[in-house]
Design an enzyme around this catalytic site. Sequence first.
Site, PDB file in Angstrom:
ATOM      1  N   GLU A  42       0.809  -1.216   0.000  1.00 59.78           N
ATOM      2  CA  GLU A  42       0.000   0.000   0.000  1.00 59.78           C
ATOM      3  C   GLU A  42       0.844   1.268   0.000  1.00 59.78           C
ATOM      4  O   GLU A  42       0.327   2.362  -0.265  1.00 59.78           O
ATOM      5  CB  GLU A  42      -0.917   0.012   1.231  1.00 59.78           C
ATOM      6  CG  GLU A  42      -1.994  -1.058   1.235  1.00 59.78           C
ATOM      7  CD  GLU A  42      -3.115  -0.780   0.258  1.00 59.78           C
ATOM      8  OE1 GLU A  42      -3.097   0.269  -0.406  1.00 59.78           O
ATOM      9  OE2 GLU A  42      -4.020  -1.627   0.147  1.00 59.78           O
ATOM     10  N   GLU A 102       7.939 -21.860   7.847  1.00 60.25           N
ATOM     11  CA  GLU A 102       8.108 -21.002   9.025  1.00 60.25           C
ATOM     12  C   GLU A 102       9.081 -21.592  10.037  1.00 60.25           C
ATOM     13  O   GLU A 102       9.599 -20.881  10.908  1.00 60.25           O
ATOM     14  CB  GLU A 102       6.778 -20.738   9.704  1.00 60.25           C
ATOM     15  CG  GLU A 102       6.168 -21.929  10.411  1.00 60.25           C
ATOM     16  CD  GLU A 102       4.906 -21.536  11.183  1.00 60.25           C
ATOM     17  OE1 GLU A 102       4.981 -21.518  12.422  1.00 60.25           O
ATOM     18  OE2 GLU A 102       3.882 -21.246  10.541  1.00 60.25           O
TER      19      GLU A 102
END
Length: 297
Positions: free
Chosen positions: A83, A114
């Site tokens: 953004e 992960e």
Amino acid sequence: MNLGALVSETRNPATMGLDEMSTLEMVSCFNQEDRKVPEAIEKVLPAIAQAVDLAAAALKAGGRLIYLGAGTSGRLGVLDASECPPTFGVPHGMVIGLIAGGPGALLKAVEGAEDDAALGEADLVALDLTATDMVVGLAASGRTPYVIGALRYARQLGCPTAAISCNPDSPIAHEVQVAISPVVGPEALTGSTRLKSGTAQKLVLNMLSTGAMVKLGKVYENLMVDVKATNVKLVDRACRIVVEATGAERSQAEAALTQTGFEVKPAILMILAGIDAQEAQQRLQQHDGYLRAALTR
């Protein structure tokens, strides 16, 4: 580590009867739990402010702001980073989001990614990380190996570092300069950290990126004056921003924007200082893009 001992993994006594509640009771229960998030954020505002200052300093020095996480945490970092270019007019690559397992993990979980500390380091190596970059690790649990591996590598290089976790005194908190730990309590759905923990992380990221961009001169008053007018909605927003900042008529704002290639800052400066587009651009360059400084010359 005993994951069951983590606050974010324990059962919430207020939501034990989720499967027996009416729909309205259930969503009301979710809402009551969500109210705890801003309260938890308020308690860590000093740490968030520290991280904002570190990020702004890194970006001013030509570095990058790099978010890194797994699962929901990684997705939130990618979201915030994506953004920044349209909102603040910064180049792609100035704010970066990395997720364990790569871009494909945004849509589908990559098993085991992960848990690989070396992968976190490798992803930063691939970015040619330098000491001018800031690295922010995100992990609701505060113990994700991918994030820990990345933060240790960043620290070895001398990068400014921060971590966002929703468990107190977490392992990643000990790997960084600034630990941000909003403890939101057990989730409404046990262990589902995409809920309150995810909301808390998103709120912190909002403050971190927006605060840093304010300090970089990307904001005038509370207006996004470096917005990129890349579609009809944003062209209209650019025009409204100029009108708001100057008090000019819309037609005057549109005329100024046309002359600046729809760049908002020079259009505002043209109107308020009574100068042409070329001089407005030059004055902004002289003040490193800070509109307020250019106006008070």
